[in-house]
Scaffold this motif. Sequence first.
Motif, PDB file in Angstrom:
ATOM      1  N   PHE A 201       1.621   9.772  -4.875  1.00 45.25           N
ATOM      2  CA  PHE A 201       2.071  11.212  -4.343  1.00 45.25           C
ATOM      3  C   PHE A 201       3.098  11.687  -5.100  1.00 45.25           C
ATOM      4  O   PHE A 201       3.159  12.969  -5.418  1.00 45.25           O
ATOM      5  N   ASN A 202       4.177  11.115  -5.638  1.00 44.85           N
ATOM      6  CA  ASN A 202       5.163  11.364  -6.505  1.00 44.85           C
ATOM      7  C   ASN A 202       4.620  12.287  -7.709  1.00 44.85           C
ATOM      8  O   ASN A 202       4.685  13.454  -8.155  1.00 44.85           O
ATOM      9  N   ILE A 203       3.461  11.577  -8.495  1.00 48.66           N
ATOM     10  CA  ILE A 203       2.676  12.249  -9.492  1.00 48.66           C
ATOM     11  C   ILE A 203       2.135  13.501  -9.019  1.00 48.66           C
ATOM     12  O   ILE A 203       2.046  14.467  -9.705  1.00 48.66           O
ATOM     13  N   LEU A 204       1.451  13.362  -8.120  1.00 52.80           N
ATOM     14  CA  LEU A 204       0.650  14.487  -7.646  1.00 52.80           C
ATOM     15  C   LEU A 204       1.543  15.692  -7.293  1.00 52.80           C
ATOM     16  O   LEU A 204       1.389  16.885  -7.643  1.00 52.80           O
ATOM     17  N   ASN A 205       2.892  15.325  -6.791  1.00 56.75           N
ATOM     18  CA  ASN A 205       3.621  16.320  -6.353  1.00 56.75           C
ATOM     19  C   ASN A 205       4.244  17.130  -7.369  1.00 56.75           C
ATOM     20  O   ASN A 205       4.562  18.307  -7.307  1.00 56.75           O
ATOM     21  N   GLN A 206       4.249  16.337  -8.543  1.00 58.59           N
ATOM     22  CA  GLN A 206       4.830  17.265  -9.728  1.00 58.59           C
ATOM     23  C   GLN A 206       3.821  17.769 -10.636  1.00 58.59           C
ATOM     24  O   GLN A 206       4.087  18.366 -11.808  1.00 58.59           O
ATOM     25  N   SER A 207       2.509  17.454 -10.562  1.00 52.63           N
ATOM     26  CA  SER A 207       1.585  17.901 -10.958  1.00 52.63           C
ATOM     27  C   SER A 207       0.917  19.199 -10.912  1.00 52.63           C
ATOM     28  O   SER A 207       0.320  19.942 -11.669  1.00 52.63           O
TER      29      SER A 207
ATOM     30  N   ILE B 230       1.023  -1.271   0.107  1.00 55.78           N
ATOM     31  CA  ILE B 230      -0.028   0.088   0.057  1.00 55.78           C
ATOM     32  C   ILE B 230       0.776   1.107   0.052  1.00 55.78           C
ATOM     33  O   ILE B 230       0.565   2.151  -0.666  1.00 55.78           O
ATOM     34  N   ILE B 231       2.068   1.039   0.645  1.00 51.58           N
ATOM     35  CA  ILE B 231       2.974   2.383   0.783  1.00 51.58           C
ATOM     36  C   ILE B 231       3.472   2.632  -0.701  1.00 51.58           C
ATOM     37  O   ILE B 231       3.481   3.971  -1.037  1.00 51.58           O
ATOM     38  N   PHE B 232       3.792   1.596  -1.430  1.00 50.18           N
ATOM     39  CA  PHE B 232       4.329   1.637  -2.578  1.00 50.18           C
ATOM     40  C   PHE B 232       3.426   2.495  -3.671  1.00 50.18           C
ATOM     41  O   PHE B 232       3.678   3.409  -4.167  1.00 50.18           O
ATOM     42  N   LEU B 233       2.223   2.209  -3.571  1.00 47.83           N
ATOM     43  CA  LEU B 233       1.013   2.683  -4.292  1.00 47.83           C
ATOM     44  C   LEU B 233       0.700   4.287  -3.976  1.00 47.83           C
ATOM     45  O   LEU B 233       0.862   5.088  -4.732  1.00 47.83           O
ATOM     46  N   ALA B 234       0.865   4.400  -2.641  1.00 50.64           N
ATOM     47  CA  ALA B 234       0.875   5.623  -2.092  1.00 50.64           C
ATOM     48  C   ALA B 234       2.001   6.733  -2.463  1.00 50.64           C
ATOM     49  O   ALA B 234       1.609   7.734  -2.980  1.00 50.64           O
TER      50      ALA B 234
END
Lengths: 416, 357, 312
Positions: free
Chosen positions: A44-50, A36-40
């Motif tokens: 998160f990484n994608i949202l962080n850059q968007s 679950i952490i990997f998915l999060a």
Amino acid sequence: MNKPFLTPYFDENLGRRRLAERVWNVIFRASTTAGIIFLALLLFNILNQSFGYVAMTTKVDPDTLAVNGVALEDMDKDSLVAVLQANVSKGKFRQLERELPMAERSRDEVYGLVWSDVVEPEIAGTWLLVDSILHREKILAETAQKFPRAEVTFRSWVSPQFLATPQASNPLTAGVRTAILGSLYTILITILIAFPLGVGAAIYLEEYAADNRLNRLIQTNISNLAGVPSIIYGMLGLAIFVRTLEPLTSGVMFGATEPGTANGRTILSAGWTLALLVLPLIIINAQEAIRSVSASLKQASYGLGATRWQTIWHHVLPGAMPGILTGTILAISRAIGETAPLVVVGAATYITFDPTGLFSKFTTLPIQIYQWTARPQPEFRNLAAGAILVLLIMLMSLNAAAILLRNRFRKALYDR
Amino acid sequence: MVKKAPVLFAVMMIAALALSACGAQPTPAAVEVPATEAPVMTEAPVVTEAPAAVSESGLPEIDPADFSGSVVTAGSSTVFPLAEVMAERFKDEGFAGEVTIDSIGSGAGFERFCKTGETDVANASRGIKDSEVESCAALGRTPIEFRVGTDALAIVVSTENDFLTDVTLEELGKIFSATTTNWSDVRAEWPNEAILRFSPGTDSGTFDFFVEAVMGPMHKNADGKADLEAAEKDILSAANVQFSEDDNVLVQGVLGSKYAIGYFGFAYYSENQGTLKALSVDGVAPSAESADDNSYPLSRPLFMYSDASIMKDKPQVAAYLNFVLSYVNEEIIEVGYFPASDAALEAARQAFMDASK
Amino acid sequence: MENTRQYTPQAPAIDLRRHKRPTEQVIQAFLVFCGVFSIFITLGIVYEIGKEALLFFKLPEVSVWAFLTGTTWQPKIGAFGILPLLNATLMTTAIAMAIAVPLGLGVAIYLSEYASPRVRALLKPVLEVLAGIPTVVYGYFALTFMTPLLRTVFGSDVVDIYNTASAGLVMGILILPLISSISEDALAAVPRSLREAAYGLGATKLETALVVVLPAALSGLAAAFIVGLSRAIGETMIVALAAGAGPNFTLNPFKGAETMTGHIVRMSGGDLSYDSIDYNSLFAIGLFLFVVTLLLNLFSQFVVRRFREVQE
């Protein structure tokens, strides 16, 4: 309690066993949490850059365009038109005039044109969402120091404009329109080819095929094909559709394209390649769905005198349809996300027009993401993240549609 | 069942063809385009006859909005940023058709232009080879060279690199040679760390140019001429070298380590000036002046190639080239390259006029 | 049949032999074609890839032995050793399996033995989402998150910007849901009676899971392992974006190296002249890859059949 048969060794061992139980329980839970952490982390990484702050500066300082002490924002329409004419190329002004004459534009519209084409906003720096939220002061200070004219604004890299504009070299204006349309066209062709072939093969294998060596071979073959790496399909597509069948896939045979610059790297080739890729998936899923239709239903149909095909068409297929549709949607999801085979088949590097038909050059959303990710400038990372969000939303909607369709079919089946 | 299969196979193929033919319906619009261009072709000569309609560049003035259709170009990744900007401006000023540009390397660009005949224009960061001219001749094409700009090949290291500011051409050759592995093998005072090399791939004109200009002088054969094959082998068999046709991959590689070094077109350096450092070669730093007067040893030309018959059959290609040759100097500095010398650009424009006759 | 002639004229006689048969025959033929089509695909793959690869091996400067044992891959200078590419593939695969197998098994055991139905209903979709994310997104994740993370942890001198460790780790995350879902299906297929017998003898949940259920599901677990392995070997986008852009024979996971699949993608992006040595060499690599994954798949089918027989 009196337990004459329980030795002290048993008690001791019991403690150890219980401890082991607790330890491993934690380990198993930890594994699941890790997943679950990997998915999060990924999301998160994608949202962080968007999303995040960008320092917007301009190529030309608006103050230098002031005429007779009148600042740009205070100018009236005629002065603005004069500024525009003096600072854009003749051809550009002519084109603007053609699209909508200056006389018919409002003052604000002309100001907008001056801003976008003369002052030319550009991105001086970009920051992650987390940084934007937590280190706001530091960002403002840094910008004031490095880019004195820049203004720090919050930017969402995914926007309706992002979806509607074609690819461009300027990160400020680039969009995913060409890529989305390319993806949709390709998928359409993929499904048109793979669905009938796949369902047909599944029906054959489940209903018609005797248990002889040929059919066992076909079954094994399909399972193997499902495990072949996608890039091999790309090479197959390159060799057969792009190269050998070039007159067909380039459209020259149908007179649809000019023979001079036509080549096989078209949407048709891409669609066929992906169709071959997802065919085993559709077949396997459809087989399972058909198998799940109860035998008694079929036998009742035969008992009433129906032929084999009548039974299949009127009873087996409707019953299996939810499963078949789910399988098809899974296949579409897989195909939409495929990059490697299409790179090998030959997606275009720079293409800004909407695909016009089967024989046009193409690019797809995953390939656009791939190209943008490979660029080192941070703005392109943001663009790639935005495109990934679009892709993920497309996939999620597809899966949601699959679940809805399946439920509706199931309802229809039971309500009959 | 076995006997029915061929019959049904034929039925399926016909059905598939029918399906594709259905999809061919949207494209008649594209087929109509040549018909609409015919009246345009008669306009163009009218424009060239009137002296007032000649632009400052000396080429006939054209309005991009009069043209439509496709312009298919491919080639050098160095020329790609320039071509991209020119194509966007062409479209901005009203071009109704489509320009496609594929960034695949000069060699691959010539391949598509001369061997398979798929493209109308080949972008290149090196001159065309004789063998490529021959292939073109086999297709009935005579490539015309249009010089569009100058590049000062940037030798870059990361800004974290603290021991390099200037190299000699000879040292540069050694840095990329298979004979050295560590920095200290080239100059003793440099760190004793492995050199991480990033180079464009063998399809790239940049690679060919580097081999000729930098590696070549190290491999002279008996009569004093450079043995290019040996030079190529030298860099190809070096240790720790990563090749890519995509200059962006090289940029990322170089800025990743202080012991990395790479080379590519100047535009890719100027896009990343904050994170990369360009070295001076033989004491000369790359700039507009040093590229113009050739004092920078690694300045090289940028070309676009086309053919007169293509320009006649597809007037939009001629229009595109006209546009590029007229306005390239307005955009090239911003892209990150340097204008070609006036003489070279004039020659290119003259070649265009000759080809249009 | 003569009986039908006895009917009264008002009731029509149904003669099945003439009713709808031609259509049925056409449809049946179409279905047979569909079924056999898949064989065409495999034949197509073998033929096309084999043909080009054969052209490659026929060249005078290429020998099959050098192909399989050479340690340099640089077509322009005549070096055609596949070992650097194979080595990088094996390294990323090994790192990926090292992550995916323990975690995947852990998740599978948790879901099938420990979790309540509510938790299972919640977690399974999460895993399915992970499985459905396109690989290019994982590649992006590897380049923009994993590599900087590794560089922060181990230092940027140790970790290159392109490295196989980052690609391998992210590939492990990619394969995790695959292994866990196949393993979980295998574990769930073990009959309840076996578990209950163990509980009846006083075994704890852990002991039941490890000693009774796991061995019973071994064939399925082996299949999961091999499917994951096959997927990792064939993975392209993650390594194309994060692992490196040049064949490099190194055992250091923090250095860049190109895998077989990454090499094919890179060369295809640079456009290929047909019948050049580069084009044909790609097909040689492709053939090698195809043969390896085919053998793995066949082996997994064999294992499943073999072990399952022993159980029953």
